[in-house]
Write a protein that holds these residues in place. Sequence first.
Motif, PDB file in Angstrom:
ATOM      1  N   VAL A   1      69.498 -26.838  16.436  1.00  0.00           N
ATOM      2  CA  VAL A   1      69.208 -27.770  17.536  1.00  0.00           C
ATOM      3  C   VAL A   1      69.260 -29.213  17.043  1.00  0.00           C
ATOM      4  O   VAL A   1      69.756 -30.103  17.724  1.00  0.00           O
ATOM      5  CB  VAL A   1      67.842 -27.436  18.180  1.00  0.00           C
ATOM      6  CG1 VAL A   1      67.388 -28.564  19.072  1.00  0.00           C
ATOM      7  CG2 VAL A   1      67.952 -26.180  18.994  1.00  0.00           C
ATOM      8  N   ILE A   2      68.773 -29.421  15.819  1.00  0.00           N
ATOM      9  CA  ILE A   2      68.822 -30.785  15.283  1.00  0.00           C
ATOM     10  C   ILE A   2      70.262 -31.206  15.021  1.00  0.00           C
ATOM     11  O   ILE A   2      70.676 -32.323  15.349  1.00  0.00           O
ATOM     12  CB  ILE A   2      67.990 -30.882  13.983  1.00  0.00           C
ATOM     13  CG1 ILE A   2      66.510 -30.724  14.320  1.00  0.00           C
ATOM     14  CG2 ILE A   2      68.222 -32.199  13.284  1.00  0.00           C
ATOM     15  CD1 ILE A   2      65.628 -30.651  13.119  1.00  0.00           C
ATOM     16  N   LEU A   3      71.042 -30.285  14.441  1.00  0.00           N
ATOM     17  CA  LEU A   3      72.413 -30.645  14.089  1.00  0.00           C
ATOM     18  C   LEU A   3      73.315 -30.692  15.312  1.00  0.00           C
ATOM     19  O   LEU A   3      74.280 -31.456  15.349  1.00  0.00           O
ATOM     20  CB  LEU A   3      72.962 -29.648  13.063  1.00  0.00           C
ATOM     21  CG  LEU A   3      72.238 -29.643  11.728  1.00  0.00           C
ATOM     22  CD1 LEU A   3      72.787 -28.554  10.831  1.00  0.00           C
ATOM     23  CD2 LEU A   3      72.363 -30.992  11.044  1.00  0.00           C
TER      24      LEU A   3
ATOM     25  N   ASN B   1      62.803 -37.256  13.590  1.00  0.00           N
ATOM     26  CA  ASN B   1      63.533 -38.514  13.420  1.00  0.00           C
ATOM     27  C   ASN B   1      65.012 -38.395  13.788  1.00  0.00           C
ATOM     28  O   ASN B   1      65.544 -39.260  14.484  1.00  0.00           O
ATOM     29  CB  ASN B   1      63.357 -39.016  11.981  1.00  0.00           C
ATOM     30  CG  ASN B   1      63.603 -40.500  11.888  1.00  0.00           C
ATOM     31  OD1 ASN B   1      63.474 -41.204  12.881  1.00  0.00           O
ATOM     32  ND2 ASN B   1      63.969 -40.974  10.715  1.00  0.00           N
ATOM     33  N   PRO B   2      65.704 -37.307  13.362  1.00  0.00           N
ATOM     34  CA  PRO B   2      67.133 -37.238  13.691  1.00  0.00           C
ATOM     35  C   PRO B   2      67.413 -37.059  15.183  1.00  0.00           C
ATOM     36  O   PRO B   2      68.534 -37.302  15.610  1.00  0.00           O
ATOM     37  CB  PRO B   2      67.621 -36.004  12.912  1.00  0.00           C
ATOM     38  CG  PRO B   2      66.554 -35.687  11.945  1.00  0.00           C
ATOM     39  CD  PRO B   2      65.293 -36.193  12.515  1.00  0.00           C
TER      40      PRO B   2
ATOM     41  N   MET C   1      79.247 -33.545   6.933  1.00  0.00           N
ATOM     42  CA  MET C   1      78.029 -32.938   6.383  1.00  0.00           C
ATOM     43  C   MET C   1      77.390 -32.019   7.410  1.00  0.00           C
ATOM     44  O   MET C   1      77.092 -30.855   7.157  1.00  0.00           O
ATOM     45  CB  MET C   1      77.063 -34.063   6.010  1.00  0.00           C
ATOM     46  CG  MET C   1      75.939 -33.622   5.100  1.00  0.00           C
ATOM     47  SD  MET C   1      76.572 -32.984   3.546  1.00  0.00           S
ATOM     48  CE  MET C   1      75.044 -32.534   2.758  1.00  0.00           C
ATOM     49  N   ARG C   2      77.194 -32.551   8.612  1.00  0.00           N
ATOM     50  CA  ARG C   2      76.594 -31.746   9.677  1.00  0.00           C
ATOM     51  C   ARG C   2      77.439 -30.532   9.973  1.00  0.00           C
ATOM     52  O   ARG C   2      76.939 -29.437  10.113  1.00  0.00           O
ATOM     53  CB  ARG C   2      76.484 -32.583  10.946  1.00  0.00           C
ATOM     54  CG  ARG C   2      75.306 -33.482  10.922  1.00  0.00           C
ATOM     55  CD  ARG C   2      75.111 -34.090  12.263  1.00  0.00           C
ATOM     56  NE  ARG C   2      73.862 -34.814  12.244  1.00  0.00           N
ATOM     57  CZ  ARG C   2      73.242 -35.263  13.315  1.00  0.00           C
ATOM     58  NH1 ARG C   2      73.790 -35.069  14.490  1.00  0.00           N
ATOM     59  NH2 ARG C   2      72.114 -35.890  13.233  1.00  0.00           N
ATOM     60  N   ARG C   3      78.733 -30.792  10.059  1.00  0.00           N
ATOM     61  CA  ARG C   3      79.620 -29.696  10.391  1.00  0.00           C
ATOM     62  C   ARG C   3      79.560 -28.616   9.311  1.00  0.00           C
ATOM     63  O   ARG C   3      79.532 -27.438   9.603  1.00  0.00           O
ATOM     64  CB  ARG C   3      81.045 -30.223  10.542  1.00  0.00           C
ATOM     65  CG  ARG C   3      81.993 -29.139  10.999  1.00  0.00           C
ATOM     66  CD  ARG C   3      83.400 -29.600  11.015  1.00  0.00           C
ATOM     67  NE  ARG C   3      83.633 -30.596  12.048  1.00  0.00           N
ATOM     68  CZ  ARG C   3      84.854 -31.055  12.321  1.00  0.00           C
ATOM     69  NH1 ARG C   3      85.894 -30.610  11.651  1.00  0.00           N
ATOM     70  NH2 ARG C   3      85.025 -31.958  13.237  1.00  0.00           N
ATOM     71  N   PHE C   4      79.496 -29.094   8.057  1.00  0.00           N
ATOM     72  CA  PHE C   4      79.441 -28.137   6.958  1.00  0.00           C
ATOM     73  C   PHE C   4      78.243 -27.215   7.105  1.00  0.00           C
ATOM     74  O   PHE C   4      78.352 -26.010   7.005  1.00  0.00           O
ATOM     75  CB  PHE C   4      79.378 -28.890   5.624  1.00  0.00           C
ATOM     76  CG  PHE C   4      79.110 -27.978   4.464  1.00  0.00           C
ATOM     77  CD1 PHE C   4      80.119 -27.153   3.975  1.00  0.00           C
ATOM     78  CD2 PHE C   4      77.857 -27.919   3.891  1.00  0.00           C
ATOM     79  CE1 PHE C   4      79.871 -26.303   2.918  1.00  0.00           C
ATOM     80  CE2 PHE C   4      77.603 -27.069   2.840  1.00  0.00           C
ATOM     81  CZ  PHE C   4      78.603 -26.264   2.347  1.00  0.00           C
TER      82      PHE C   4
END
Lengths: 300, 389, 284
Positions: free
Chosen positions: A268-270, C82-83, B1-4
């Motif tokens: 959910v965060i990503l 925070n994100p 990075m997120r995608r990884f």
Amino acid sequence: MTFGYILSICTFASIYAILILGLNILTGYTKQVSLGHAAFFAIGAYTQALLVTKAGLTFWSALPLSIALSMTIGVIMGLPSLRVSDDFLVLTTIGLNFIVMGITEYFDFFGGAMGIIGITMPTLWGRPLSTSGYFAITALFLMLALCVSYLFSRTWGRLAMEATGEDEEAAQSLGINTALYKIYAFALSSTFTGLAGVLWAHSIGSVFPRNFSFEMSVLFLSMLVFGGLGTIRGAIFGAFFLYLLPECFRFIENYRMLVYGALLTMIVILQPNGMLGRGGLLDRCFSKLTKKKAENQGIL
Amino acid sequence: MRRFFSIAAIAIISICGLLSISAYAQETVKVGFIAPLTGFAAADGYSSLESAKLAVDYVNEHGGIKGKKLELVSYDDACQPDQASALTRKLIENDKVTVMISGSYSSPSRAAAVICQQAKVPFTSTYAVHPSIVEAGEYCHRIGMAAPIQGRTGGYFAVRELGAKRIALLIMNNDFGVSLAEALKETAIKLGAQIVYEKKYPLGETEFRNYLNAIKAADPDLIYAPGYYNEAANIVSQAREVGLKCWLMGDEGYDSPKFIELAGAAANGVFITTDLNRDSERPMTQFFLKNYKERTNIDADMVGASAFDAVMLVSHILNKVGTDANKIIEYWDTIENFEDCSTGPILMFQNRSAIRPMDIQIVLNNQFRYFYRYYEPEVIYLNPPSGGK
Amino acid sequence: MLQILVDAIVLGCSYALMAVGLNMVYGLLRIIHVAHAALYTLGAYVGLYCLYHFSSSLWLSLIFGAIFSALIGTLMYRIIYNPVLTAPRYVPLIAGAGVFIASQEIFRLLAGPYPYPFNASFKFLSLTHSHLRITETQMLIITFMIGAFLCLYLVINNTNLGMMWRACTQDMELAASSGINVNLIIAVNFMIGSALAGSAGVLMALYRNSVFPTMGAMVSYKAFVVVVLGGFGSIPGAAIAGILLAVAESLLGMVPLFNLPREAIAFLVMVLVLMFKPKGLFGR
């Protein structure tokens, strides 16, 4: 063979998918976040259970009545949304969840804490359905729910709902009766959810108040947000994925809920828009594959 | 990075999914077991699973099932009926279990019972009391005490032995508490006592002072508070704090050393109706208490004893008649005086529910002690020969 | 009657202590902080650990429980919230729910599923009278709650930090452009709220004499009700609403025909209040 097991899992996942499609109309389109959808679920299940066990109706004759009643109660339970909005509405829906659970648990008419037992498998042409037969029925209803959702998403009603969700005042100034559309969303949503409740009650065979707890509501909203709010494919994907996820982690029995919670948070965060929502990870993969333009995404 | 990260997460999930589909290929007799290892009922699930494992080890050390090893296949149902019903199908179809045991609460147990009845696999619940579990059909049994019997025993003890005339009921609102209270109420009224207060509270409640103050005003001789030990510990200690000096009576749900730990000194003098007699000389009871403690480092409770007995009984039946389902249930109903269990000997099965002598225990010096035992048919039978329905 | 009121007030103090942290977070960030309940349980477990391994003194448990909860609470903000501050509101909600689920599992795996008793020794005032009795623990909870709220009130209204905090609740961007270190204020905010939740955990563990993995759930739902009744973002509102709610629950729960569980009563009260005052009893 693990056929029955897989069918049974898929039956439940399909039931939840119908429910999430309903939640999607309410939370995805009009942005009225519901953290009490287990209450609507309970109403469908309990109405059907009462009609089948106490009034002696069959699955097929009780089904339309249960759905109609779910819709009616859904409209009544949607009325507070005209008065409160945003976070207050979230908490109101949580409240409705606890109130419905309390009522079913404390009034003997609803079976009280002893629940309602003996909701038999529906019959078709005089014979009770088997596991695979029931799965077929559920899948059929899921298809139906999908079609209705899809057709609805192409109508002006959905646009009006989204407008209401984005900015109520702006929508009003365009001549949209926002109150009507909010209630409309509740009605449609509780219809879907009621159907899911009916199917659930028959597949378990008994209903107890604690089956419709607040934790279930959290799970439902998680499924929708995980898949992608406001998209039909997201709703289906979220329901199947999050229901099957703990099942896939059976081999680490003791840690599976920990992994589930952690993964839910992380994803959910990503991916705040959900895996299949606009700009979600799978959405981008998907659009790359089909070479569609990004603007066309998110209608389905 | 997120995608990884996201891709990595998906990859891990799919690999795990593939790995989980693996099969065993060994000549064993399999017993299916479901228990809530996660969620609010995790403590009871842990007790019952560890006890069942203990029983399986015992059986295997003593020759297994006709030379084959007994194998326990267990899954976590999280106390959810949908998971229980899916898992029961999995145990029956995938793991090919001979007998199903449910170490779970009533709602999942009932869901599992219905499926076992359909699939014609012998099923037994352990400590779940809901009457509908055995009503699912002739394949479904119950090892624990049926609620009507236990409530009736409580009623006889309260009115006949303790001489209580005014009884207050503080009932946990689930199938367990409600069915016990109903049975006690019926018996107590029949024996001439009066119910002066009645209130239901939800599972997980912690604050009882307002109810207890009202009970104090009603001035009862005895409070009967059917429920589980976590809530009961609060009831008992708050009752003493409020200044209630009447008798307190509970049920098998109290029967855990945790109850005494949590309630502290207030637990002393509380009566419970149960079937696990810790003072018993019987070797199997002592074996269970001692080995459970060694195995888990925690004292055994009733929930565990019930699961232990279920495995012991099932292995006895399997040794006697083999793995044919029809023979199993045929023999099951004819069992008499089964001694190889940790609770009081199982005298017989009536309506597929175990009948055994009923014990009253009292908490003294922070320990459960034997107090009284009922053998009379009018108390301990499901359908008493005289006076009952 | 008086006795019932006193018992209800003690219960209300525990609700208020939980609610104030939630309320501070909401006032500043507009996040419904579901994982707050995890900090309550954490406080109780840390307190328990101190009790079993260091000393049997309550005060040490209380201090450690509060400090640990404060640290983890602040960390939680940095990593989880925070994100997603700019994301839609339901995202932090779900993220918090995930953390809450995971935290219950962590407690279960580390400490086992069974409840633990919390036998701390301490000396405090108590009152015993023929009609009224306030135990040491009850007295401690009331005193702690009054003390905590007084301190909070004084800090917010009379110090520089409090002024900056108030500025941030009014308009975060404007506060940042006036040179206020917004990140610091948010961190301090989480720290205080979490410390209160942690100490509430220790105090309630003492009061109930039990610590178990799912102990946070019920309290956190109740805290939401308190926050709504008190008005989102209002700290004195949370204190008053907490006590009012507990009194309402206890009294309504005793009406013979009104047979609903405590939670249902609480939420019923909340929904009814929202129908007439959509911004809560003390909301702005």
